[in-house]
Design a protein around this motif. Structure first.
Motif, PDB file in Angstrom:
ATOM      1  N   UNK A  11      31.877  -6.364  -0.020  1.00  0.00           N
ATOM      2  CA  UNK A  11      31.268  -7.155  -1.102  1.00  0.00           C
ATOM      3  C   UNK A  11      29.945  -6.530  -1.557  1.00  0.00           C
ATOM      4  N   UNK A  12      29.959  -5.208  -1.781  1.00  0.00           N
ATOM      5  CA  UNK A  12      28.710  -4.491  -2.043  1.00  0.00           C
ATOM      6  C   UNK A  12      28.163  -4.674  -3.451  1.00  0.00           C
ATOM      7  N   UNK A  13      29.012  -4.983  -4.442  1.00  0.00           N
ATOM      8  CA  UNK A  13      28.519  -5.207  -5.800  1.00  0.00           C
ATOM      9  C   UNK A  13      28.143  -3.951  -6.560  1.00  0.00           C
ATOM     10  N   UNK A  14      28.300  -2.779  -5.949  1.00  0.00           N
ATOM     11  CA  UNK A  14      27.931  -1.525  -6.608  1.00  0.00           C
ATOM     12  C   UNK A  14      29.149  -0.704  -7.016  1.00  0.00           C
ATOM     13  N   UNK A  15      30.157  -0.675  -6.182  1.00  0.00           N
ATOM     14  CA  UNK A  15      31.354   0.106  -6.468  1.00  0.00           C
ATOM     15  C   UNK A  15      32.350  -0.716  -7.273  1.00  0.00           C
ATOM     16  N   UNK A  39      34.820   3.854   8.207  1.00  0.00           N
ATOM     17  CA  UNK A  39      34.898   4.690   7.009  1.00  0.00           C
ATOM     18  C   UNK A  39      34.973   3.810   5.779  1.00  0.00           C
ATOM     19  N   UNK A  40      34.161   4.131   4.781  1.00  0.00           N
ATOM     20  CA  UNK A  40      34.203   3.396   3.515  1.00  0.00           C
ATOM     21  C   UNK A  40      34.649   4.349   2.420  1.00  0.00           C
ATOM     22  N   UNK A  41      35.560   3.867   1.579  1.00  0.00           N
ATOM     23  CA  UNK A  41      36.048   4.615   0.421  1.00  0.00           C
ATOM     24  C   UNK A  41      35.723   3.790  -0.818  1.00  0.00           C
ATOM     25  N   UNK A  42      35.063   4.410  -1.782  1.00  0.00           N
ATOM     26  CA  UNK A  42      34.683   3.679  -2.988  1.00  0.00           C
ATOM     27  C   UNK A  42      35.204   4.394  -4.224  1.00  0.00           C
ATOM     28  N   UNK A  43      35.458   3.609  -5.264  1.00  0.00           N
ATOM     29  CA  UNK A  43      35.710   4.157  -6.596  1.00  0.00           C
ATOM     30  C   UNK A  43      34.607   3.677  -7.527  1.00  0.00           C
ATOM     31  N   UNK A  70      33.375   4.570 -11.568  1.00  0.00           N
ATOM     32  CA  UNK A  70      33.575   5.318 -12.818  1.00  0.00           C
ATOM     33  C   UNK A  70      34.712   6.334 -12.688  1.00  0.00           C
ATOM     34  N   UNK A  71      35.801   5.895 -12.065  1.00  0.00           N
ATOM     35  CA  UNK A  71      37.008   6.702 -11.884  1.00  0.00           C
ATOM     36  C   UNK A  71      36.760   7.964 -11.058  1.00  0.00           C
ATOM     37  N   UNK A  72      35.851   7.852 -10.119  1.00  0.00           N
ATOM     38  CA  UNK A  72      35.624   8.906  -9.138  1.00  0.00           C
ATOM     39  C   UNK A  72      35.579   8.269  -7.760  1.00  0.00           C
ATOM     40  N   UNK A  73      36.129   8.986  -6.771  1.00  0.00           N
ATOM     41  CA  UNK A  73      36.265   8.421  -5.425  1.00  0.00           C
ATOM     42  C   UNK A  73      35.387   9.196  -4.450  1.00  0.00           C
ATOM     43  N   UNK A  74      34.689   8.448  -3.580  1.00  0.00           N
ATOM     44  CA  UNK A  74      33.867   9.047  -2.548  1.00  0.00           C
ATOM     45  C   UNK A  74      34.123   8.404  -1.204  1.00  0.00           C
ATOM     46  N   UNK A  75      33.905   9.166  -0.138  1.00  0.00           N
ATOM     47  CA  UNK A  75      34.172   8.720   1.224  1.00  0.00           C
ATOM     48  C   UNK A  75      32.953   9.002   2.089  1.00  0.00           C
ATOM     49  N   UNK A  76      32.660   8.110   3.022  1.00  0.00           N
ATOM     50  CA  UNK A  76      31.615   8.341   4.014  1.00  0.00           C
ATOM     51  C   UNK A  76      31.982   7.576   5.280  1.00  0.00           C
ATOM     52  N   UNK A  77      31.518   8.081   6.422  1.00  0.00           N
ATOM     53  CA  UNK A  77      31.855   7.452   7.698  1.00  0.00           C
ATOM     54  C   UNK A  77      30.678   7.416   8.641  1.00  0.00           C
ATOM     55  N   UNK A  78      30.776   6.538   9.636  1.00  0.00           N
ATOM     56  CA  UNK A  78      29.725   6.405  10.636  1.00  0.00           C
ATOM     57  C   UNK A  78      30.322   5.872  11.930  1.00  0.00           C
TER      58      UNK A  78
END
Length: 443
Positions: A16-20, A54-58, A60-68
């Protein structure tokens, strides 16, 4: 409980980040009880816990991944920012398909494995017995007894909330003496397939029988591949032919020939995450889609391959629920519960019906990049290779290099063994019988 609460709070905040525009969060937790031994001594008897979020976000039609692996309160914001930065830096447009699977929980833990996880002395006793068997034969013993408890939680921004728990064990037994070695491996999830004594005895006997090996003349032979070797063959087929990425890239033999009868009619190979014949039952993939059974070869006919959301969209095919974890997206989709149905004959019967051939325990250092379409593989036999003459094993052979299409090996299969073994090792399982194959090429 504190970790569960912290993890739940982090995942809630990320989803529920409100950014992606879209968000997928995958948490993988593992508790691993490992007893490892080498040269007749236990040198590890440990408990290890690991966690990956791991979080995956979209955006503006671009996908990014980051993990911790951290659950610190401030980590959620840093993780999200990193994923959004990675999305901004990605080239080209891509989209994140979100599963609408609702809320479901799956408790698929094995009571037998759970008990073994807590039975530290029992695991040490079993390993000590395996070591003692080798010592009596003046052989060095190596191996692993492993019991693992796993949890996967998948949440996304359209309300999917899945939680799965499972447990599985693994036994490896290897013996070395002089010029010989023997090796066996099996996953287990109940008392019936916890066959550590059989594995140890078989591995030790292969070691003793492998003394004074002789070279094998290059050529094409009738071979009997034992389940461990067949598991390797199935693993290469899973990577190069049984999946939609291979189909899209143009080298899935199964996809190109679906509907054609190109294999023996007695051969069936499939993937099903909830099958009783698989070691680690997994009902969903790492995108949150529920798995579907997929037949690769059914009654000798090439049928289908596994899909994730991306390749289902590209190839216009239903998603079968076989996405890998986000960090392994470049390999996805892959079947994780591959099963080959057994035949009617024991390995001893297959040997007795072979006039001249080679018995192979294991295939090692296998590489299948030479011709991905036919899965042309090279590697060497290892830990027990034997000559068969007039229906009997007569002598040990050197580890021998092969160059063989695994598609053709399946097509040239003339019989299938009756005993199945769960020969997977990492996350996933290959349930395999022995195979009798004609024209297997040794170099």
């Amino acid at each position: 409980m504190m970790m569960d609460d912290a993890l739940s709070h982090m995942m809630e905040k990320l989803v529920n980040n409100g950014k992606a525009d879209k968000t997928l969060v995958v948490a993988q937790a593992e508790e691993n009880l490992l007893t490892r031994f080498a040269v007749n001594r236990i040198h590890q008897h440990v408990r290890q816990e690991t966690l990956k979020v791991t979080v995956v976000v979209e955006k503006n039609k671009k996908v990014g991944i980051a993990g911790t692996s951290s659950l610190k309160p401030e980590e959620a914001d840093a993780l999200l920012d990193k994923a959004l930065q990675n999305a901004e830096l990605s080239s080209g447009e891509s989209t994140l398909e979100l599963a609408e699977t609702g809320e479901q929980q799956f408790d698929m833990k094995s009571r037998f494995v759970e008990d073994l996880i807590e039975a530290h002395d029992e695991r040490a006793r079993i390993v000590a017995n395996m070591i003692e068997r080798g010592a009596k034969a003046q052989a060095d013993a190596f191996g692993v007894l492993n019991a693992t408890r796993e949890k996967v939680i998948i949440r996304n921004s359209v309300g999917t909330n899945l939680e799965w728990q499972g447990s599985v064990g693994l036994v490896k037994a290897m013996y070395m003496k002089g010029q010989g070695s023997g090796y066996q491996i099996s996953q287990f999830n109940n008392a019936g397939n916890f066959i550590w004594e059989q594995l140890a005895e078989t591995a030790l006997q292969k070691c003793l029988d492998s003394q004074h090996p002789e070279p094998l003349e290059p050529g094409k032979y009738t071979v009997i591949l034992e389940p461990l070797a067949v598991g390797t063959l199935l693993g290469e087929m899973a990577s190069f032919s049984f999946n939609a990425r291979a189909a899209y890239q143009g080298h899935s033999y199964i996809w190109q020939h679906r509907g054609e009868q190109l294999f023996p009619k007695f051969m069936t190979i499939y993937d099903w995450g909830l099958d009783d014949l698989t070691a680690l039952r997994l009902p969903m993939d790492f995108e949150g889609y529920l798995k579907k059974p997929v037949q690769f070869i059914e009654g000798g006919e090439a049928k289908d391959v596994v899909f994730d959301s991306r390749f289902a969209k590209i190839l216009g095919h239903p998603n079968t629920g076989h996405a890998l974890p986000p960090e392994a997206m470049s390999y996805s989709p892959i079947p994780l519960n591959v099963i080959m149905l057994p035949g009617q004959k024991s390995v001893d019967q297959l040997i007795a019906e072979t006039e001249h051939g080679v018995l192979v325990t294991m295939l090692n250092y296998v590489r299948s990049y030479l011709d991905p379409l036919t899965v042309l593989a090279t590697g060497i036999t290892r830990n027990g290779t034997f000559l068969i003459e007039n229906g009997k094993v007569t002598k040990a052979l050197n580890n021998t290099r092969f160059l063989q299409s695994f598609v053709e090996a399946l097509q040239n299969t003339t019989d299938i063994g009756s005993e199945l073994m769960m020969v997977g090792e990492e996350f996933g399982s290959f349930t395999a019988p022995a195979l009798k194959i004609e024209k297997f090429n040794f170099m």
